[in-house]
Design a protein around this motif. Structure first.
Motif, PDB file in Angstrom:
ATOM      1  N   GLN A 159       0.835  -1.189   0.000  1.00  0.00           N
ATOM      2  CA  GLN A 159       0.000   0.000   0.000  1.00  0.00           C
ATOM      3  C   GLN A 159       0.873   1.244   0.000  1.00  0.00           C
ATOM      4  N   ALA A 160       0.311   2.331  -0.513  1.00  0.00           N
ATOM      5  CA  ALA A 160       1.026   3.599  -0.541  1.00  0.00           C
ATOM      6  C   ALA A 160       1.282   4.082   0.886  1.00  0.00           C
ATOM      7  N   MET A 161       2.303   4.932   1.043  1.00  0.00           N
ATOM      8  CA  MET A 161       2.673   5.425   2.368  1.00  0.00           C
ATOM      9  C   MET A 161       3.385   6.760   2.240  1.00  0.00           C
ATOM     10  N   PRO A 162       3.354   7.575   3.298  1.00  0.00           N
ATOM     11  CA  PRO A 162       4.197   8.770   3.338  1.00  0.00           C
ATOM     12  C   PRO A 162       5.587   8.392   3.837  1.00  0.00           C
ATOM     13  N   ALA A 163       6.574   9.246   3.586  1.00  0.00           N
ATOM     14  CA  ALA A 163       7.931   8.923   4.032  1.00  0.00           C
ATOM     15  C   ALA A 163       8.791  10.177   4.129  1.00  0.00           C
ATOM     16  N   VAL A 164       9.595  10.229   5.176  1.00  0.00           N
ATOM     17  CA  VAL A 164      10.695  11.176   5.339  1.00  0.00           C
ATOM     18  C   VAL A 164      11.844  10.389   5.963  1.00  0.00           C
ATOM     19  N   LEU A 165      13.068  10.607   5.472  1.00  0.00           N
ATOM     20  CA  LEU A 165      14.244   9.894   5.964  1.00  0.00           C
ATOM     21  C   LEU A 165      15.227  10.868   6.603  1.00  0.00           C
ATOM     22  N   GLY A 166      16.125  10.327   7.421  1.00  0.00           N
ATOM     23  CA  GLY A 166      17.205  11.136   7.955  1.00  0.00           C
ATOM     24  C   GLY A 166      18.091  10.359   8.905  1.00  0.00           C
ATOM     25  N   TRP A 167      19.133  11.022   9.360  1.00  0.00           N
ATOM     26  CA  TRP A 167      20.037  10.481  10.389  1.00  0.00           C
ATOM     27  C   TRP A 167      20.121  11.470  11.537  1.00  0.00           C
ATOM     28  N   HIS A 168      20.343  10.931  12.731  1.00  0.00           N
ATOM     29  CA  HIS A 168      20.461  11.770  13.925  1.00  0.00           C
ATOM     30  C   HIS A 168      21.787  11.472  14.615  1.00  0.00           C
ATOM     31  N   PRO A 169      22.877  12.119  14.186  1.00  0.00           N
ATOM     32  CA  PRO A 169      24.158  11.937  14.875  1.00  0.00           C
ATOM     33  C   PRO A 169      24.290  12.868  16.076  1.00  0.00           C
ATOM     34  N   TRP A 170      24.668  12.287  17.202  1.00  0.00           N
ATOM     35  CA  TRP A 170      24.977  13.053  18.409  1.00  0.00           C
ATOM     36  C   TRP A 170      26.498  13.226  18.476  1.00  0.00           C
ATOM     37  N   GLY A 252      13.286  15.785   4.300  1.00  0.00           N
ATOM     38  CA  GLY A 252      12.216  16.762   4.438  1.00  0.00           C
ATOM     39  C   GLY A 252      12.221  17.310   5.848  1.00  0.00           C
ATOM     40  N   PRO A 253      11.314  18.228   6.161  1.00  0.00           N
ATOM     41  CA  PRO A 253      11.315  18.877   7.466  1.00  0.00           C
ATOM     42  C   PRO A 253      10.634  18.039   8.532  1.00  0.00           C
ATOM     43  N   PRO A 254      10.787  18.401   9.808  1.00  0.00           N
ATOM     44  CA  PRO A 254       9.939  17.830  10.845  1.00  0.00           C
ATOM     45  C   PRO A 254       8.466  18.095  10.512  1.00  0.00           C
ATOM     46  N   ASP A 255       7.597  17.240  11.026  1.00  0.00           N
ATOM     47  CA  ASP A 255       6.182  17.282  10.687  1.00  0.00           C
ATOM     48  C   ASP A 255       5.997  17.260   9.168  1.00  0.00           C
ATOM     49  N   GLY A 256       6.886  16.509   8.520  1.00  0.00           N
ATOM     50  CA  GLY A 256       6.928  16.507   7.067  1.00  0.00           C
ATOM     51  C   GLY A 256       5.701  15.918   6.398  1.00  0.00           C
ATOM     52  N   PHE A 257       4.972  15.031   7.096  1.00  0.00           N
ATOM     53  CA  PHE A 257       3.761  14.456   6.492  1.00  0.00           C
ATOM     54  C   PHE A 257       2.699  15.529   6.264  1.00  0.00           C
ATOM     55  N   THR A 258       2.819  16.648   7.007  1.00  0.00           N
ATOM     56  CA  THR A 258       1.894  17.760   6.847  1.00  0.00           C
ATOM     57  C   THR A 258       2.513  18.908   6.045  1.00  0.00           C
ATOM     58  N   LEU A 259       3.788  19.262   6.356  1.00  0.00           N
ATOM     59  CA  LEU A 259       4.402  20.422   5.721  1.00  0.00           C
ATOM     60  C   LEU A 259       4.865  20.155   4.295  1.00  0.00           C
TER      61      LEU A 259
END
Length: 283
Positions: A159-170, A252-259
């Motif tokens: 099924q179709a889906m939304p998506a945003v990817l990223g990495w979080h290096p500390w 993409g940005p935070p809250d990317g499924f909306t923005l």
């Protein structure tokens, strides 16, 4: 009224120790892979200098150490709510009343291949209350003598889906951060990114920026310069902590499924790369 639900299984502040480590090495670069702890890199070490906050320094909180993949979304989804194909969806919240950083950073990943300088990992995304769409995420990690190459992808299932990817290096606190973004997403009273973008304001930051892909981003520490490159143009920078600075490439940005909604058709893939290159930093 929105009631915050605290879910210990996926609480971003719950303890998550590193567990078993697999060390990769190429020349002077060493990387510790903690596949069971969210498929993250537990440490990056170049010429004896450790660059990442480790599990002990981060208090072993799931959200607070190493370098982990954010999939199938990055940053916060406001109150866990979003709409997709005209239907409302609600994700369990796990950080301050919001759903943060996807489902991959708190779950064990499967190691599909592993050798001295590379690894490939996969994660079958759930199809439940934590994520209703399914799909599969994949990481490829490759080391060269002065360079770490990371590749992250997510593929929709039936099924179709939304998506945003990223990495979080500390990253352990650098002596300097070299960063000259072009625009910034302002944040509202909930601390969530909103539109329209504005000119960058002075730090300290916990913000998402848009940069030209040829702009230099680097950290300087311990006589070394670490250059950060990505084929995406969104970066989140958090430098308010005294012990760490996070510089996070995202699709993409935070809250990317909306923005900035990105829709994957069944079988379609979204991919991003992150390259880290070490150099000697001249005084």
């Amino acid at each position: 009224m929105v009631h915050e639900r605290r879910l210990p299984v996926d609480d971003a502040l719950a303890p998550l120790p590193a567990g078993e480590l697999h060390w990769l090495q190429a020349g002077d670069l060493e990387v510790a892979l903690a596949a069971g702890a969210g498929g993250r890199l537990a440490q990056m070490r170049y010429r004896g200098v450790d660059w990442l906050v480790d599990a002990e320094e981060g208090g072993a909180a799931t959200i607070a150490w190493g370098c982990y993949p954010m999939v199938p979304w990055a940053g916060r989804i406001r109150r866990g709510h979003f709409s997709f194909d005209g239907a409302p969806h609600e994700l369990p919240v796990n950080f301050g009343g919001h759903a943060i950083h996807g489902v991959g950073f708190s779950r064990p990943w499967q190691i599909d291949s592993l050798d001295a300088t590379s690894a490939t990992l996969t994660l079958d995304l759930p199809r439940d209350r934590y994520w209703p769409f399914g799909g599969v995420a994949r990481q490829v990690i490759r080391l060269q003598a002065h360079c770490l190459q990371l590749h992250l992808s997510v593929q929709a299932a039936q099924q179709a889906m939304p998506a945003v990817l990223g990495w979080h290096p500390w990253f352990r606190k650098p002596d300097r951060l070299l960063f000259n973004p072009g625009a910034m997403y302002p944040r509202d009273e909930e601390g969530i990114a909103v539109l329209p973008c504005v000119p960058p304001t002075p730090g300290p930051w916990d913000d998402c920026f848009i940069t030209d892909r040829d702009r230099d981003i680097a950290l300087v520490r311990g006589g070394q310069r670490l250059r950060l490159r990505s084929d995406g143009d969104h970066w989140v920078v958090y430098d308010g902590a005294p012990h760490a600075t996070c510089v996070e490439p995202q699709s993409g940005p935070p809250d990317g499924f909306t923005l900035a909604p990105r829709r994957l058709q069944p079988g379609q893939q979204l991919a991003q790369t992150f390259e880290l290159v070490w150099e000697h930093d001249a005084p």
